[in-house]
Design a protein around this motif. Structure first.
Motif, PDB file in Angstrom:
ATOM      1  N   SER A  76       0.814  -1.223   0.000  1.00 22.48           N
ATOM      2  CA  SER A  76       0.000   0.000   0.000  1.00 22.48           C
ATOM      3  C   SER A  76       0.841   1.263   0.000  1.00 22.48           C
ATOM      4  CB  SER A  76      -0.919   0.007   1.214  1.00 22.48           C
ATOM      5  OG  SER A  76      -0.160   0.110   2.404  1.00 22.48           O
ATOM      6  N   TYR A  77       2.088   1.142   0.441  1.00 17.16           N
ATOM      7  CA  TYR A  77       3.020   2.275   0.503  1.00 17.16           C
ATOM      8  C   TYR A  77       2.624   3.327   1.522  1.00 17.16           C
ATOM      9  CZ  TYR A  77       4.266   0.051  -3.867  1.00 17.16           C
ATOM     10  OH  TYR A  77       4.602  -0.880  -4.802  1.00 17.16           O
ATOM     11  N   VAL A  78       1.755   2.965   2.439  1.00 20.08           N
ATOM     12  CA  VAL A  78       1.358   3.899   3.478  1.00 20.08           C
ATOM     13  C   VAL A  78       1.220   3.087   4.755  1.00 20.08           C
ATOM     14  CG1 VAL A  78      -1.133   3.681   3.104  1.00 20.08           C
ATOM     15  CG2 VAL A  78      -0.211   5.831   3.951  1.00 20.08           C
ATOM     16  N   GLY A  79       1.412   3.710   5.889  1.00 22.08           N
ATOM     17  CA  GLY A  79       1.222   3.020   7.161  1.00 22.08           C
ATOM     18  C   GLY A  79       2.083   1.786   7.254  1.00 22.08           C
ATOM     19  N   ARG A  80       1.458   0.651   7.540  1.00 24.10           N
ATOM     20  CA  ARG A  80       2.210  -0.604   7.700  1.00 24.10           C
ATOM     21  C   ARG A  80       2.553  -1.224   6.361  1.00 24.10           C
ATOM     22  NH1 ARG A  80       3.425   1.856  11.536  1.00 24.10           N
ATOM     23  NH2 ARG A  80       1.571   3.071  11.659  1.00 24.10           N
ATOM     24  N   ASN A  81       2.143  -0.581   5.289  1.00 25.53           N
ATOM     25  CA  ASN A  81       2.543  -0.981   3.940  1.00 25.53           C
ATOM     26  C   ASN A  81       1.857  -2.242   3.435  1.00 25.53           C
ATOM     27  OD1 ASN A  81       3.936  -0.279   1.620  1.00 25.53           O
ATOM     28  ND2 ASN A  81       5.676  -1.599   2.087  1.00 25.53           N
ATOM     29  N   GLU A  82       0.916  -2.794   4.174  1.00 28.52           N
ATOM     30  CA  GLU A  82       0.299  -4.012   3.661  1.00 28.52           C
ATOM     31  C   GLU A  82      -1.000  -3.685   2.938  1.00 28.52           C
ATOM     32  OE1 GLU A  82      -0.514  -3.057   6.650  1.00 28.52           O
ATOM     33  OE2 GLU A  82      -2.388  -3.950   7.304  1.00 28.52           O
ATOM     34  N   ILE A  83      -1.304  -4.475   1.919  1.00 28.06           N
ATOM     35  CA  ILE A  83      -2.648  -4.479   1.363  1.00 28.06           C
ATOM     36  C   ILE A  83      -3.220  -5.815   1.768  1.00 28.06           C
ATOM     37  CG2 ILE A  83      -4.110  -4.265  -0.663  1.00 28.06           C
ATOM     38  CD1 ILE A  83      -1.931  -2.987  -2.179  1.00 28.06           C
ATOM     39  N   GLY A  84      -3.937  -5.842   2.844  1.00 29.49           N
ATOM     40  CA  GLY A  84      -4.498  -7.116   3.291  1.00 29.49           C
ATOM     41  C   GLY A  84      -6.004  -7.033   3.279  1.00 29.49           C
ATOM     42  N   GLY A  85      -6.622  -8.193   3.256  1.00 31.47           N
ATOM     43  CA  GLY A  85      -8.073  -8.242   3.396  1.00 31.47           C
ATOM     44  C   GLY A  85      -8.811  -7.703   2.191  1.00 31.47           C
ATOM     45  N   ASP A  86     -10.003  -7.168   2.440  1.00 30.63           N
ATOM     46  CA  ASP A  86     -10.905  -6.738   1.370  1.00 30.63           C
ATOM     47  C   ASP A  86     -10.242  -5.775   0.391  1.00 30.63           C
ATOM     48  OD1 ASP A  86     -12.636  -8.134   2.924  1.00 30.63           O
ATOM     49  OD2 ASP A  86     -13.939  -6.439   3.431  1.00 30.63           O
ATOM     50  N   SER A  87      -9.450  -4.901   0.973  1.00 28.76           N
ATOM     51  CA  SER A  87      -8.895  -3.793   0.216  1.00 28.76           C
ATOM     52  C   SER A  87      -8.039  -4.241  -0.961  1.00 28.76           C
ATOM     53  CB  SER A  87      -8.067  -2.971   1.196  1.00 28.76           C
ATOM     54  OG  SER A  87      -7.632  -1.809   0.611  1.00 28.76           O
ATOM     55  N   GLY A  88      -7.429  -5.389  -0.838  1.00 25.28           N
ATOM     56  CA  GLY A  88      -6.526  -5.844  -1.884  1.00 25.28           C
ATOM     57  C   GLY A  88      -7.177  -6.786  -2.880  1.00 25.28           C
ATOM     58  N   CYS A  89      -8.497  -6.912  -2.792  1.00 21.91           N
ATOM     59  CA  CYS A  89      -9.181  -7.893  -3.646  1.00 21.91           C
ATOM     60  C   CYS A  89     -10.145  -7.215  -4.601  1.00 21.91           C
ATOM     61  CB  CYS A  89      -9.959  -8.890  -2.781  1.00 21.91           C
ATOM     62  SG  CYS A  89      -8.912  -9.810  -1.665  1.00 21.91           S
ATOM     63  N   LEU A  90     -10.278  -7.787  -5.765  1.00 21.78           N
ATOM     64  CA  LEU A  90     -11.228  -7.263  -6.738  1.00 21.78           C
ATOM     65  C   LEU A  90     -12.333  -8.281  -7.008  1.00 21.78           C
ATOM     66  CD1 LEU A  90     -11.689  -4.820  -8.597  1.00 21.78           C
ATOM     67  CD2 LEU A  90     -10.372  -5.994 -10.364  1.00 21.78           C
ATOM     68  N   SER A  91     -12.098  -9.499  -6.589  1.00 16.23           N
ATOM     69  CA  SER A  91     -12.984 -10.590  -6.968  1.00 16.23           C
ATOM     70  C   SER A  91     -13.673 -11.180  -5.739  1.00 16.23           C
ATOM     71  CB  SER A  91     -12.147 -11.673  -7.671  1.00 16.23           C
ATOM     72  OG  SER A  91     -12.984 -12.671  -8.194  1.00 16.23           O
ATOM     73  N   TRP A  92     -14.979 -11.355  -5.829  1.00 17.27           N
ATOM     74  CA  TRP A  92     -15.762 -11.902  -4.714  1.00 17.27           C
ATOM     75  C   TRP A  92     -16.672 -12.989  -5.244  1.00 17.27           C
ATOM     76  CZ3 TRP A  92     -15.503  -9.688   0.324  1.00 17.27           C
ATOM     77  CH2 TRP A  92     -14.596  -8.616   0.413  1.00 17.27           C
TER      78      TRP A  92
END
Lengths: 537, 486
Positions: free
Chosen positions: B167-183
Motif C-alpha cells: 500500500s506504501y502507506v502506514g504498515r505498507n500491507e494491502i491485506g483483506g478486502d482492500s486488496g481484492c477485486l474478486s468476490w
C-alpha cells in the motif's frame, strides 16, 4: 453454547475465593473428560489459525535452518487489526495453495543443497538410496517437528511411499526432498490446529492435548514452532497442568525468541512495526523502543508500567542528535539520560510519535484516536457522512495556526467525538511525527505550540511525560494491556462476553497498579483456562 | 509478434531469442472450441485503477476526447493507445456516473456519500454500498459470473491478479478486502473474497510449470517432476481429508475451503498437456521485483520526497501479468481474468513512472491535473498492452484473439461534484466517469468514443459481459451501453 451468567459468576467466585486447583483431568466415557476447573468455562473460542507470514518465516528457520524469509513474496498479506494474526480474517485461496507449494519446493531444495545442513535435518546417514530405516527415522523426527505432534504410524507409512523416488533416482535425498515438500504444504504445518477432547460437563468446551498446548505456548511466546524439548514434554504428558505450563513458559522466556516476540507484540499493538522514515532513522527508533521493552520486561524485570516512566533511552549519536539530546559519543547505542529534556518513557520515542501522521505533519486527531483505541482499548466511531477526511482543513487568515483550525472540530456534532481525541493530540504537539521537539507549527513561526493536552474524563497534561503520568495515575491502561495481549494470544480482535470476563479476571489477578509483564504472561498461560478451547460457530 | 524484451528484463536484461508464443490446432484449443458448441471461446478481463480521472479544483480534463465517434482525439491520458497502435481497438465511454444517496436512500448500484473504497463494489458487482464506510461488493463480481458462464473446462477458471503489491502507506500491507477485486458467492449466499496472486513469478508458475519443454530428455524430466508433484499433493490431499473429519463445524468449513483449492490445483496439474503442443512455454519472468517500502511523508527534517520508496516496479509487474493473461488465453488455459492494477486511494509513487515527486492520491488533492493524467495514462497503458498482446495472437481459427475478447478498464472515480465535501470540482466524485473497453467480442464496436450520459460504469461492464455471451445484468443493474453494439 455459553454457560449461563449466574453459573459463571459462581464459578469465578469459587476460583477467586479458594484458589482451587482442579483435580487432574480424567477421561470420561466416550472420549470426553469429566473434570475441568471452573475457569475452563471461560475458555476462548478458537479456530484454525494459519501461520502469519512472520510465523511462517520463523518456523521455516527453526525447522530447516532457512533464513531466507521467503513468506512475504508468496503468501497472501496478513491483515493488521492491529495484530497480524486474526484468524477470522484468513480465507484460503488459490494463491495461498500455490504459494505454499512453491515455497515448499524451494525451501526443500535449499535445505538439501548444503550437505552439512542436510545431515542435521535428516539425522541419519543412509546406507543405500532406499534405506528404509533411515527414511523412517527422518520421517518420525522431522514429521513431529513439522506437524508439531507425533505422527501416527499410519501417517509415517503414508510418507514411506515416497521412498520410491529415491529408488528411481538412486538418490536417498529425492525421497527426503519429496517428504519435506509434502510436510510444508500440509494444513497441519500451515495451520495451528486445535481440536481437544470434549469436557462433558461443559458443552462446547474442549480440553487441549499436550501437543496442542506446546504449540499454543510456542506461538504465543516465540512466534514459532515448539522446540524438541517442548515437544518432549508434550510427548511425556508434562504440559497438562497450569504448573507444568507455567514452568515450561518460564524456561521459554529465557530464549531470545521470546524477546523478539514480546517486542513484536508491542510493535504491532502500538503501531511501530514499520516506521515511515529513512532506513537509518527507522532502524534506530525501532532498536530504541525494542531495547526499552526488553530492558523492562526481561533484563531488569521491572514493572511493565516502567515503560512509561523510563528516564533513559537507548540511542547512539545519530538518534540522540535527532532528538536534541546529549549524544553519548558513540555510534553504537547506549543508555542515555533524558535529563531535563522533558522526555520520559515510550511515548517520547520516535517510534510511537510517528503514529497517526497525516498531510506530512502530526494529526492531533489521529494521535488522540490512537491513544484511545490502542492504549485505552476504546472505540471511536468513524467520521459521519459529509466529512472529508482526505483533505486538510482549509487555512484562512484567522486559522493559520493548526490548533485554531482544529477548533472547527469543537462545533456542532463534531464535538462529541473530537473532544475525546484532539485535546490528547494537542498535548503531544511539541513533538513532530519523527519525535523531534518543536515550539511552533510547521512553517508558521508565529504559531507557538502550548503543548497543553487533556484526556477527557481523566485529566490534563503536557507532553508525553505528562500523558504517561496521567495514564498511570488513573490506572487506565492495565485492563487494556491485558486485553491486547489476550487478542494477540487468541488470534482474534473481536472479543465476546466470555473473553471479556476472562480479561477482567486476569486484570483483577494482577491487582491495581504495577505488574510485571512476565507475570501477566505466566498468569495467562499458567491459568486454568489456557488449556481449554471453545468450539467456534 | 510481441517483443519479449520487457518480459526478459526480469532475468537480467539478457537478450535471448525465444520462440514466440503461437497457437495452432492444438488438441487443447480444439477441445476448448468444442465445449462452447458452435462458437469460439470468448474471453473477458476486468481491470481496476485506484485513482480518479481528475484533480481537485480544476476543470481541466486531459482524458476525454471532445468529439464522439470513431477516430477520436488522442488526449494526453490516452497516449499509449496511439503509441502501441491500439486506438482502433479500444473504445472509450464517458459521461458515466455512480449515483449516491441524496437523502432518499442509496440508489440501486449507488453509494453512500463516502467516497474512497465506496466505488469499487458498485462497478465490479453492480451492487449498492451500505451506509457505512467500506464498499466491499455485496454480490458476486463480474469476473466470477463470467467465469461461471464461459470458463468451461479450462484449467484456470479465473485468473485473479493484483499488480500493486503493497500500500506504501502506514504498515505498507494491502491485506483483506482492500486488496481484492474478486468476490465469490457461496451456496449459502455468503460472499468470499478471492485473494489475488500478487507475485508475477507465482502467476507464471501457476500457469506454466509442468509444461514440457521441446527437448525430449528435458520433456521426460519434466514429466517425472510433474508426477512427483502430483504424488506429493496426493499425500497432502489424503491428510487434509482425514483432518477435516476430525474438525468441528466452523473449522471444517474453513478447511474445506482450503481443501477445495488443493483439489483445484490437482485438477489443474492433471490438465497440463503431457507433451509439447503448439502452445509454447514462455520464458520465466525471473525473480519478482522487490516490494517497495512505505513512502516517507515526513518533511520536518528536510527529507526530500523519496524517489525509490512506494514503488515495486509495477510497470514490469503489469507487463508480466498482461503477458501471462494473453498467453493463458492463447493456450486456452483460462478465459477470464480480473486484475487489480492499483489499490483504491493509491499511494504509488509517481516519480518512477512520470517524474512527479508525489503519489497518485496526493496528485488528485494537491491538485496537479497533468500528474493525475500521467497516473491515468499509466493504467490506460496496461489496457493497451493487453490489447496489443491479444491482438497479435491467433485464436483457434487463425483470427485474432482480440476478436473474441472484451477488456474493461475502470477507475475509482471521475471528476465533478463531491457530495461528501460539497465541492463542485473534485476528484472525490463519481460524476463524469470514464470506462475503457477493448476487443470485439460479440460485435463490440471498437475504436469509438461514446458519451453515455449518466449511465453507470457497471453498464459498460455489463456490455462486456453481454459481449462474451453472458446475458442479463450485474447486481442491481441491467442494460448495456447500446452504442457499443451499434
Amino acid at each position: 453454547m455459553r454457560p449461563p451468567a449466574l453459573a459463571l459468576a459462581v464459578a469465578l467466585a469459587q476460583a477467586a475465593c479458594t484458589g482451587t486447583i482442579a483435580d487432574p483431568p480424567s477421561a470420561g466415557p466416550g472420549g470426553g473428560v469429566v473434570n475441568a476447573p471452573p475457569l475452563a468455562a471461560l475458555a476462548a473460542t478458537s479456530g484454525l489459525r494459519r501461520l502469519t507470514i512472520r510465523e511462517y518465516d520463523d518456523t521455516l528457520h527453526d525447522l530447516l535452518e532457512d533464513d531466507t524469509r521467503p513468506g512475504a513474496t508468496l503468501l497472501p498479506a496478513d491483515v493488521r487489526s492491529p495484530f497480524d494474526n486474526d484468524y477470522t480474517t484468513q480465507v484460503a485461496s488459490q494463491s495461498l495453495i500455490e504459494g505454499a507449494e512453491l515455497l515448499a519446493t524451494e525451501a526443500a531444495a535449499r535445505a538439501l543443497a548444503d550437505p552439512a545442513r542436510r545431515a542435521r535435518i535428516v539425522g541419519c546417514t543412509p546406507t543405500s538410496a532406499s534405506d528404509e530405516g533411515c527414511f523412517r527415522s527422518f520421517l518420525t523426527t522431522f514429521g513431529r517437528r513439522a506437524f508439531r505432534r507425533t505422527l501416527t504410524a499410519e501417517q509415517v507409512d503414508g510418507y514411506m511411499t515416497l521412498l520410491a523416488f529415491a529408488t528411481e533416482d538412486n538418490d536417498f535425498y529425492a525421497a527426503v526432498d519429496a517428504a519435506i515438500r509434502a510436510f510444508l504444504q500440509d494444513p497441519q504445518f500451515l495451520y495451528r490446529i486445535e481440536i481437544g477432547v470434549p469436557v462433558l460437563t461443559m458443552p462446547g468446551v474442549y480440553q487441549l492435548d499436550d501437543f496442542e498446548m506446546a504449540s499454543r505456548l510456542s506461538y504465543l511466546l516465540w512466534g514459532s514452532m515448539p522446540n524438541d524439548a517442548l515437544l518432549d514434554l508434550a510427548e511425556e504428558g508434562r504440559l497438562s497442568t497450569p504448573d507444568e505450563m507455567r514452568s515450561a513458559a518460564r524456561t521459554m522466556l529465557d530464549d531470545a525468541r521470546a524477546r523478539e516476540r514480546i517486542d513484536r507484540f508491542h510493535a504491532l499493538w502500538l503501531g511501530y512495526e514499520m516506521l515511515p522514515h529513512a532506513a537509518e532513522l527507522s532502524n534506530a527508533m525501532a532498536l530504541e523502543t525494542n531495547s526499552l521493552v526488553e530492558r523492562i520486561v526481561f533484563d531488569e524485570r521491572r514493572p511493565w508500567q516502567d515503560l512509561f516512566r523510563s528516564t533513559e533511552t537507548f540511542a547512539n549519536d545519530f538518534l540522540a542528535e535527532h532528538y536534541g539530546l546529549e549524544p553519548p559519543g558513540s555510534t553504537t547505542p547506549r543508555w542515555i539520560s533524558y535529563g531535563t529534556s522533558g522526555r520520559q518513557g515510550i511515548l517520547s520515542h520516535g517510534a510511537f510519535l510517528s503514529l497517526g501522521a497525516k498531510f506530512a505533519d502530526t494529526s492531533p486527531t489521529q494521535r488522540g484516536r490512537e491513544i484511545r483505541v490502542r492504549l485505552l482499548c476504546q472505540t471511536i466511531p468513524d467520521p459521519p457522512p459529509g466529512v472529508d477526511v482526505d483533505n486538510p482543513l482549509p487555512v484562512t487568515e484567522a486559522t493559520r495556526c493548526k490548533k485554531e483550525r482544529l477548533l472547527a472540530h469543537t462545533q456542532g456534532g463534531c464535538a462529541s467525538c473530537h473532544s475525546l481525541m484532539d485535546p490528547i493530540g494537542f498535548g503531544l504537539e511539541n513533538y513532530d511525527q519523527a519525535g523531534q521537539y518543536r515550539t511552533t507549527d510547521v512553517g508558521e513561526p508565529e504559531c507557538v505550540i502550548d503543548g497543553m493536552g487533556e484526556v477527557a474524563g481523566i485529566g490534563t497534561f503536557q507532553g508525553p511525560a505528562g500523558l504517561e503520568d496521567l495514564l498511570l495515575e488513573s490506572n487506565a491502561v492495565n485492563q487494556c494491556v491485558v486485553t491486547q495481549l489476550y487478542r494477540f494470544a487468541v488470534g482474534r480482535t473481536t472479543l465476546d462476553d466470555t473473553d471479556n470476563q476472562l480479561v477482567t479476571h486476569l486484570t483483577d489477578q494482577l491487582g491495581a497498579g504495577d505488574f510485571r509483564f512476565d507475570d501477566l504472561l505466566l498468569g495467562l498461560v499458567g491459568g486454568e483456562t489456557f488449556g481449554y478451547r471453545r468450539e467456534g460457530p | 509478434m510481441i517483443t519479449r524484451r520487457t518480459f526478459l528484463r526480469g532475468i537480467g536484461g539478457v537478450a535471448v531469442a525465444l520462440p514466440a508464443l503461437e497457437i495452432m490446432d492444438s488438441p487443447r484449443a480444439s477441445r476448448a472450441a468444442a465445449d462452447v458448441p458452435g462458437a469460439r471461446p470468448c474471453r473477458f478481463v476486468v481491470m481496476q485503477a485506484g485513482v480518479s480521472t481528475g484533480a481537485d479544483s480544476t476543470d481541466d480534463d486531459l482524458l476525454v476526447p471532445s468529439a464522439t465517434g470513431a477516430g477520436y482525439e488522442i488526449r494526453p491520458a490516452l497516449q499509449s493507445l496511439e503509441d502501441l497502435g491500439v486506438a482502433a481497438d479500444v473504445s472509450l465511454v464517458s459521461g458515466l456516473k455512480i449515483p449516491w444517496d441524496t437523502g432518499g436512500g442509496i440508489p440501486p448500484g449507488g453509494r453512500s456519500v463516502f467516497y474512497h473504497y465506496n466505488t469499487i463494489g458498485p462497478q465490479v458487482a453492480g451492487t449498492a454500498t451500505g451506509t457505512e464506510r467500506g464498499g466491499r461488493p455485496r454480490g458476486p463480481t463480474c469476473d466470477q459470473l463470467v467465469a461461471d458462464a464461459i470458463a468451461g473446462e479450462t484449467p484456470h477458471r479465473l485468473l485473479t491478479y493484483r499488480v500493486q503489491p503493497a500500500s506504501y502507506v502506514g504498515r505498507n500491507e494491502i491485506g483483506g478486502d482492500s486488496g481484492c477485486l474478486s468476490w465469490r458467492s457461496n451456496s449459502d449466499g455468503s460472499l468470499d473474497r478471492i485473494e489475488p496472486t500478487v507475485s508475477p513469478r507465482l502467476a507464471f508458475e501457476s500457469l506454466f510449470t509442468g509444461f514440457a519443454p521441446a527437448d525430449p530428455a528435458e520433456a521426460e524430466r519434466a514429466r517425472r517432476l510433474l508426477g512427483r508433484r502430483k504424488s506429493i499433493l496426493d499425500l497432502v490431499h489424503g491428510n487434509t481429508e482425514r483432518l477435516i473429519a476430525k474438525l468441528g463445524t466452523g473449522d471444517r468449513r474453513r478447511m474445506e475451503r482450503h481443501f477445495d483449492e488443493i483439489r483445484a490445483l490437482e485438477t489443474r496439474l492433471d490438465a497440463i498437456p503431457p507433451v509439447v503442443g503448439s502452445c509454447m512455454l514462455p520464458a520465466a519472468p525471473g525473480a519478482d521485483p522487490a516490494i517497495g517500502e512505505a513512502i516517507i511523508e515526513y518533511e520536518g527534517a528536510g527529507q526530500p520526497y523519496s524517489t525509490s520508496q512506494g514503488y515495486s516496479n509495477e510497470d514490469l509487474r503489469a507487463d508480466v501479468m498482461t503477458d501471462l493473461v494473453a498467453m493463458a488465453f492463447a493456450c486456452d488455459l483460462s478465459r477470464v481474468a480480473s486484475i487489480l492494477l492499483t489499490e483504491w486511494k493509491c499511494y504509488m509513487n509517481m516519480f518512477q513512472l512520470a517524474g512527479y515527486e508525489s503519489d497518485m492520491h496526493e496528485l488528485t488533492h494537491n491538485p496537479n491535473q497533468p500528474g493525475v493524467t500521467a497516473a491515468v495514462a499509466w493504467h490506460v497503458k496496461q489496457l493497451a498492452r493487453l490489447t496489443l498482446k491479444l491482438r497479435d495472437r491467433q485464436d483457434v481459427d487463425g483470427s485474432s484473439l482480440l476478436d473474441h475478447t472484451a477488456i474493461v478498464l475502470l477507475f475509482e472515480g471521475g471528476h465533478g461534484y463531491d457530495p461528501e465535501g460539497d465541492s463542485a470540482v473534485s476528484s472525490h466524485s463519481t460524476e463524469n466517469m470514464v470506462a475503457l473497453i477493448a476487443g470485439r467480442a460479440g460485435g463490440l464496436r471498437a475504436g469509438q468514443h461514446f458519451i453515455a450520459r449518466d449511465m453507470h460504469p457497471a453498464n459498460v461492464v455489463i456490455s462486456a459481459m453481454n459481449a462474451v455471451g453472458v446475458d442479463g445484468g450485474l447486481g442491481d443493474l441491467d442494460g448495456n451501453v447500446s452504442q457499443l453494439f451499434g
